[in-house]
Design an enzyme around this catalytic site. Structure first.
Site, mmCIF file in Angstrom:
data_model
loop_
_atom_site.group_PDB
_atom_site.id
_atom_site.type_symbol
_atom_site.label_atom_id
_atom_site.label_comp_id
_atom_site.label_asym_id
_atom_site.label_seq_id
_atom_site.Cartn_x
_atom_site.Cartn_y
_atom_site.Cartn_z
ATOM 1 N N ARG A 1 10.107 67.591 59.862
ATOM 2 C CA ARG A 1 11.247 66.697 60.070
ATOM 3 C C ARG A 1 12.028 66.335 58.818
ATOM 4 N NH1 ARG A 1 7.338 62.833 63.186
ATOM 5 N NH2 ARG A 1 6.032 64.016 61.762
ATOM 6 N N ARG B 1 2.778 71.375 56.457
ATOM 7 C CA ARG B 1 3.916 70.843 57.227
ATOM 8 C C ARG B 1 5.256 71.218 56.610
ATOM 9 N NH1 ARG B 1 2.454 66.344 60.829
ATOM 10 N NH2 ARG B 1 0.550 67.163 61.718
ATOM 11 N N ASP C 1 0.488 73.606 66.811
ATOM 12 C CA ASP C 1 -0.239 72.356 66.555
ATOM 13 C C ASP C 1 -1.707 72.536 66.908
ATOM 14 O OD1 ASP C 1 0.510 69.386 65.827
ATOM 15 O OD2 ASP C 1 -1.102 69.305 67.303
ATOM 16 N N TYR D 1 -9.565 63.726 68.832
ATOM 17 C CA TYR D 1 -8.377 63.465 69.667
ATOM 18 C C TYR D 1 -8.712 63.596 71.155
ATOM 19 C CZ TYR D 1 -5.550 63.573 65.413
ATOM 20 O OH TYR D 1 -5.027 63.295 64.182
ATOM 21 N N ARG E 1 14.630 71.637 66.667
ATOM 22 C CA ARG E 1 13.797 70.864 67.595
ATOM 23 C C ARG E 1 14.670 70.258 68.703
ATOM 24 N NH1 ARG E 1 10.283 65.479 66.574
ATOM 25 N NH2 ARG E 1 12.390 64.721 66.257
HETATM 26 O O1 CP3 Z 1 2.117 72.954 58.453
HETATM 27 C C1 CP3 Z 1 2.973 73.456 59.196
HETATM 28 O O2 CP3 Z 1 4.197 73.505 58.895
HETATM 29 C C2 CP3 Z 1 2.513 74.160 60.466
HETATM 30 C C3 CP3 Z 1 2.544 73.404 61.679
HETATM 31 C C4 CP3 Z 1 1.558 72.281 61.902
HETATM 32 C C5 CP3 Z 1 1.891 71.132 62.659
HETATM 33 N N1 CP3 Z 1 0.749 70.395 62.842
HETATM 34 C C6 CP3 Z 1 3.229 70.815 63.180
HETATM 35 C C7 CP3 Z 1 3.523 69.438 63.583
HETATM 36 C C8 CP3 Z 1 0.209 72.179 61.561
HETATM 37 C C9 CP3 Z 1 -0.642 73.082 60.696
HETATM 38 C C10 CP3 Z 1 -0.288 70.986 62.176
HETATM 39 C C11 CP3 Z 1 -1.693 70.552 62.093
HETATM 40 C C12 CP3 Z 1 -2.086 69.281 62.698
HETATM 41 N N2 CP3 Z 1 -1.625 68.694 63.835
HETATM 42 C C13 CP3 Z 1 -3.149 68.475 62.203
HETATM 43 C C14 CP3 Z 1 -4.027 68.813 61.010
HETATM 44 C C15 CP3 Z 1 -3.368 68.567 59.703
HETATM 45 C C16 CP3 Z 1 -3.090 67.112 59.400
HETATM 46 O O3 CP3 Z 1 -1.895 66.771 59.376
HETATM 47 O O4 CP3 Z 1 -4.054 66.350 59.182
HETATM 48 C C17 CP3 Z 1 -3.257 67.348 63.034
HETATM 49 C C18 CP3 Z 1 -4.235 66.206 62.872
HETATM 50 C C19 CP3 Z 1 -2.301 67.519 64.078
HETATM 51 C C20 CP3 Z 1 -2.072 66.630 65.249
HETATM 52 C C21 CP3 Z 1 -0.721 66.042 65.220
HETATM 53 N N3 CP3 Z 1 0.438 66.739 65.436
HETATM 54 C C22 CP3 Z 1 -0.389 64.700 64.982
HETATM 55 C C23 CP3 Z 1 -1.387 63.578 64.684
HETATM 56 C C24 CP3 Z 1 1.004 64.609 65.049
HETATM 57 C C25 CP3 Z 1 1.821 63.349 64.971
HETATM 58 C C26 CP3 Z 1 1.961 62.872 63.588
HETATM 59 C C27 CP3 Z 1 3.257 63.336 63.023
HETATM 60 O O5 CP3 Z 1 3.283 63.850 61.889
HETATM 61 O O6 CP3 Z 1 4.279 63.139 63.727
HETATM 62 C C28 CP3 Z 1 1.513 65.912 65.281
HETATM 63 C C29 CP3 Z 1 2.926 66.297 65.413
HETATM 64 C C30 CP3 Z 1 3.421 67.442 64.582
HETATM 65 N N4 CP3 Z 1 2.748 68.594 64.327
HETATM 66 C C31 CP3 Z 1 4.707 67.519 63.962
HETATM 67 C C32 CP3 Z 1 4.775 68.776 63.344
HETATM 68 C C33 CP3 Z 1 5.945 69.359 62.596
HETATM 69 C C34 CP3 Z 1 5.804 66.481 64.058
HETATM 70 C C35 CP3 Z 1 6.354 66.585 65.446
HETATM 71 C C36 CP3 Z 1 7.831 66.394 65.543
HETATM 72 O O7 CP3 Z 1 8.612 67.269 65.140
HETATM 73 O O8 CP3 Z 1 8.179 65.350 66.137
#
Ligand code: CP3
Length: 344
Positions: A29, A25, A75, A152, A38
């Site tokens: 944010r 990540r 994602d 999910y 964003r």
């Molecule tokens: O790592 C990186 O920088 C690459 C991008 C990336 C994102 N999600 C961007 C993201 C990667 C590799 C993921 C993987 C992901 N997404 C996983 C597996 C890794 C982990 O964290 O366990 C999972 C379970 C998801 C599903 C997901 N996406 C959830 C549960 C959420 C909400 C939780 C949160 O952190 O807000 C997301 C949103 C998400 N994916 C964000 C980002 C940067 C935040 C969204 C935003 O900007 O509002």
């Protein structure tokens, strides 16, 4: 292996005095420049599907910190969307999807051959990145592991214990396995296209692997990872694969050998000295600083970072966090972690 990128050298089994470093990540944010892009995109999903802006946020942490790897900005839930599930994000809460609990729900999903219509912008992001990244930076593509993606799709949201997915797996095993097979097939095609577009490594995120016990872990975490890895390596000989069976605990031991992956990503619940003795003996490991240090910083961050670097010093290692960096992290603490790793 001289001249090759640091991250690829670690994945090929080379021990380095200073390990390559990137962060789960890392585009996120906690960075003001991410929040600005964003906002320009409108929302998170629009950002994922806008190749120019998705490439921009992927590059932001590379410019700011000079990480050894960039991870494609996307994602894991884009694959369900490409298969026909509805997907949206509720601010402050997380993802929401249409649920799959019956044969009728499953029948509404589209064929794997149709996923690229939705996912083409992601391949374009990869192409832009492979042109624009510095020559020393490795480009990592990724997808969710079938079990984690299925949790999910079945529940329609994140859950504390993946309860709905465990229930379906026990009550309608045939439907559960059909769903897993569809996701597995889609994931192979998706990652294959990312590799063709320029991804140099792919990572499979199984964030909820730790909730599978005993034989269920073998069947639904290990086996899909083995199938995806075998298919990708058959089509793209030599492509390195990182697996992340999060919270696998003792099951991290032997996971790389059993699945054919090149590197196991470790969460921070495992002790680095234990992992060096029992997991790194089989090859490269990635990890495993607790994300909370990016919030709290200070001497504890420095001490723990040094401890992890020292524990993995005798074998191939990629320095990373044990899970994603959180929005409340302080960007200065990221710099402190990098400086500590690179001080040697
Ligand atoms: O790592 C990186 O920088 C690459 C991008 C990336 C994102 N999600 C961007 C993201 C990667 C590799 C993921 C993987 C992901 N997404 C996983 C597996 C890794 C982990 O964290 O366990 C999972 C379970 C998801 C599903 C997901 N996406 C959830 C549960 C959420 C909400 C939780 C949160 O952190 O807000 C997301 C949103 C998400 N994916 C964000 C980002 C940067 C935040 C969204 C935003 O900007 O509002």
């Amino acid at each position: 292996m001289a001249g090759q990128k640091k991250l690829l050298r670690a994945l090929a089994g080379e021990k380095q005095d200073v390990p390559p470093i990137w962060m789960m990540r890392q585009a996120g944010r906690y960075l003001p420049e991410y929040r600005a892009t964003r906002a320009e995109a409108g929302d998170f999903l629009k950002l994922c599907y806008n190749p120019d802006l998705a490439a921009e946020v992927t590059l932001q942490p590379i410019r700011r910190y000079g990480f050894d790897a960039a991870i494609l900005f996307a994602d894991i839930l884009l694959v369900p969307q490409a298969l026909g599930a509805d997907l949206w994000f509720v601010t402050g809460e997380g993802p929401r999807l249409s649920t799959i609990t019956t044969e009728a729900d499953f029948a509404k999903l589209g064929p794997v051959a149709d996923i690229h219509e939705t996912l083409n912008p992601i391949y374009e992001t990869v192409r832009i990145l492979s042109r624009e990244l510095p020559s020393e930076t490795t480009l990592i593509g990724f997808a969710g592991a079938p079990w984690t993606v299925a949790t999910y799709m079945i529940a329609g949201r994140g859950t504390p214990d993946q309860g709905p997915a465990h229930a379906l797996r026990e009550e309608n095993t045939a439907l559960f396995e059909a769903l897993l097979a569809r996701i597995t097939e889609a994931t192979i095609e998706y990652l294959s296209c990312q590799i063709e577009a320029g991804a140099e490594v792919v990572k499979i995120f199984d964030s909820w692997a730790g909730s599978l016990q005993g034989e269920a872990f073998e069947k639904y975490a290990l086996e899909p990872c083995r199938q995806i890895t075998a298919a990708l390596k058959a089509r793209h000989p030599g492509i390195p694969v990182i697996g992340f069976p999060r919270e696998a605990g003792e099951k991290y031991v032997g996971f790389a050998k059993a699945t054919g992956i090149d590197c196991v990503a470790l969460d921070n619940s495992v002790d680095p000295e234990w992992a060096a003795a029992h997991v790194q003996v089989d090859g490269c490991v990635q990890g495993n600083l607790a994300s909370r240090h990016m919030v709290t910083g200070g001497q504890e961050l420095v001490d723990e970072t040094r401890r992890i670097v020292a524990a993995f010093r005798n074998g191939p290692h990629i320095f990373n966090l044990g899970h994603g960096i959180t929005p409340d992290a302080d960007p200065d603490n990221v710099q402190l972690m990098i400086d500590t790793v690179r001080e040697g």
